[in-house]
Design an enzyme around this catalytic site. Structure first.
Site, short mmCIF file in Angstrom:
data_model
loop_
_atom_site.label_atom_id
_atom_site.label_comp_id
_atom_site.label_asym_id
_atom_site.label_seq_id
_atom_site.Cartn_x
_atom_site.Cartn_y
_atom_site.Cartn_z
N TYR A 80 0.86 -1.18 0.00
CA TYR A 80 0.00 0.00 0.00
C TYR A 80 0.90 1.23 0.00
CZ TYR A 80 -3.41 3.43 1.77
OH TYR A 80 -4.23 4.54 1.95
N ASP A 115 9.37 3.11 -0.78
CA ASP A 115 8.34 3.79 0.01
C ASP A 115 8.64 3.47 1.48
OD1 ASP A 115 6.21 4.76 1.35
OD2 ASP A 115 4.67 3.71 0.19
N LYS A 123 4.65 9.66 8.35
CA LYS A 123 4.53 9.19 9.73
C LYS A 123 5.56 9.84 10.67
CE LYS A 123 2.51 4.84 8.11
NZ LYS A 123 1.12 4.82 8.45
C1 LIG Z 1 4.02 2.32 3.10
C2 LIG Z 1 3.00 3.41 3.08
N1 LIG Z 1 3.00 4.31 2.10
C3 LIG Z 1 2.12 5.32 2.07
C4 LIG Z 1 1.16 5.46 3.03
C5 LIG Z 1 0.19 6.59 2.95
O1 LIG Z 1 0.43 7.52 3.97
P1 LIG Z 1 -0.74 8.47 4.50
O2 LIG Z 1 -1.74 7.61 5.18
O3 LIG Z 1 -0.02 9.43 5.40
O4 LIG Z 1 -1.29 9.16 3.31
C6 LIG Z 1 1.11 4.53 4.09
C7 LIG Z 1 0.11 4.60 5.17
O5 LIG Z 1 -0.94 4.98 5.12
C8 LIG Z 1 2.06 3.49 4.11
O6 LIG Z 1 2.05 2.57 5.08
N1 LIG Z 2 -1.90 0.84 6.86
C1 LIG Z 2 -2.21 2.23 6.91
C2 LIG Z 2 -0.94 3.00 7.02
O1 LIG Z 2 0.10 2.53 7.23
C3 LIG Z 2 -3.09 2.50 8.06
C4 LIG Z 2 -3.41 3.95 8.24
C5 LIG Z 2 -4.69 4.30 7.56
O2 LIG Z 2 -4.82 4.14 6.36
O3 LIG Z 2 -5.56 4.82 8.26
#
Ligand SMILES: Cc1ncc(COP(=O)(O)O)c(C=O)c1O
Ligand SMILES: N[C@H](C=O)CCC(=O)O
Length: 429
Positions: A142, A237, A265
């Site tokens: 993701y 990523d 994060k």
């Molecule tokens: C590996 C990774 N990339 C991108 C994202 C997207 O980040 P955000 O939720 O801050 O948009 C997340 C988590 O949501 C993630 O775990």
């Molecule tokens: N797996 C997602 C981010 O790492 C969980 C956070 C979210 O989407 O709310």
């Protein structure tokens, strides 16, 4: 009815599904989400006054625990100077310099407001730089919710059974190629066919959105090799792994250097921040130097920079990451032992400060198919049994767990006692 249940009922009238991000809704595990009133250190407290040992840490950022006084102080000090200017600040340069120093493959950095923005912008930059449209991602990884990346995605998209989201035009999705994670022959076959057309590979160097799946030995190196061979950019990523699996992220841990890195994060200390960066020559294609457009009204926000910098200073303390890793090692060993005692087949996988628990009789879980073959029902029952015992795990079998430096001996013992009871209930049912 608990106060959480009341609040959830009320929220559903004005917020789709009652939540602002789908995995929070507990739809994957069933039941009603707990509504959080406050958090401190390793603990969260819900609206009904229950205390939980937290293994989510706001999905990663809270690596020094909740409401860290040093971060709160840094934010308080900036607060009086104004919330946002839409003009450059010295803090942004300090942040960029810190990131370039901690992650040396990032020779230049641009700040954004979320992990989604970071990956979306990095993909556009890779396409603009190479003049190619196709991108390659891996099943179950993701990278946020931008159109190009919501194809065979993990996290909530996987939990709710719609890994490729409606609303992403087919014309768009056709440019996103997907392959199984950890499969070098599939990677090589794909590149032999269309390698010259692929702008970038984007990968979670440790997959954390289909539970916790480390790369097999040689896998990240194989990604680097095909990228070099075909003029494709390699994007790590590290929104999740950055500053978590090691101070320099997964690229430092595994000693494989990407062309571009995305962060989120931890880099914002708990405020909404993302960043992307990499080789100077590639980054200089960004506007206003180059033609690839990317912008943000609140990007580099001073409060978020202050919080992020305070956190990045703290995690440079000697032994910080070793402490996280030691805790995770003991936690995983304890969970496996408790499961074995109850006769329940469970394995754990971990890297640094992140871990995953799988209900399976297989020796390891290396890709999306293996992750989805695990016993989901057993995980869901375990999740609720742990919650009842005051331990808050991610409410989905497809999310990694996170620890903080506030997780100590007491939290470890309480968690393992809870796990013993939880596995015993699974055994009975
Ligand atoms: C590996 C990774 N990339 C991108 C994202 C997207 O980040 P955000 O939720 O801050 O948009 C997340 C988590 O949501 C993630 O775990
Ligand atoms: N797996 C997602 C981010 O790492 C969980 C956070 C979210 O989407 O709310």
């Amino acid at each position: 009815m608990t106060r959480s249940a009341e609040l959830f009922e009320r929220a559903q009238h004005s917020i789709p599904g009652g939540v602002n991000s789908p995995v929070r809704a507990f739809k994957g595990v069933g039941g009603t989400p707990i509504f959080i009133q406050k958090a401190k250190g390793a603990y969260m407290y819900d609206e009904d006054g229950q205390r939980y040992i937290d293994y989510i840490g706001s999905w990663g950022p809270m690596i020094t625990g909740h409401a860290d006084e040093d971060i709160l102080d840094a934010v308080r000090q900036r607060l009086e100077l104004g919330l946002s200017y839409g003009a450059p600040t010295a803090l942004e340069t300090e942040m960029a310099e810190t990131l370039c120093q901690l992650v040396p493959s990032m020779q230049k950095v641009r700040m954004v407001n979320s992990g989604t923005e970071a990956t979306m912008s990095a993909i556009r930059l890779a396409r603009g730089y190479t003049g190619r449209d196709k991108i390659l991602k891996f099943e179950g990884c993701y990278h946020g919710h931008s159109d190009s990346l919501l194809v065979k995605a993990g996290s909530g998209a996987l939990t709710f059974g719609v890994p490729t989201s409606p609303g992403v035009p087919a014309d768009f999705a056709q440019h996103t190629l997907t392959l199984p994670y950890n499969d070098i022959p599939a990677l090589e076959a794909c590149f032999a066919q269309v390698g010259q057309e692929i702008a970038c590979i984007i990968v979670e160097p440790v997959a954390g959105n289909m539970n916790c799946i480390p790369p097999q030995p040689g896998y990240l190196e194989a990604l680097r090799r095909v990228c070099d061979q075909y003029g494709t950019l390699l994007i790590f990523d590290e929104v999740m792994t950055g500053f978590r699996v090691a101070l320099g992220g997964a690229q430092a841990h595994y000693q494989v250097t990407p062309d571009l890195t995305t962060l989120g994060k931890i880099v914002g200390g708990g405020l909404p921040v993302g960043a992307f960066g990499g080789r100077k020559e590639v980054m200089d294609h960004l506007s206003p130097l180059g033609p690839v457009y990317q912008a943000g009204t609140l990007s580099g926000n001073p409060l978020a920079m202050a919080a992020g910098l305070a956190l990045l200073r703290k995690i440079q303390a000697p032994g910080f990451h070793q402490q996280l890793s030691d805790y995770v090692t003991r936690l995983c060993a304890g969970l496996e032992a408790a499961a074995a005692e109850a006769g329940i087949p469970v394995i754990t996988q971990a890297v640094g400060g992140m871990f995953g628990l799988f209900f399976t009789d297989q020796p390891s879980v290396n890709n999306f198919n293996a992750a989805t073959a695990c016993d989901l029902e057993a995980f869901n029952r375990f999740f609720h049994a742990m919650l009842k015992e005051g331990v808050y795990l991610a409410p989905s079998a497809y999310e990694a767990g996170f620890v903080s430096s506030c997780h100590g001996e007491e939290e470890l013992q309480l968690t393992l006692e809870a796990a013993q009871k939880a596995f015993a209930t699974l055994k009975k049912s």
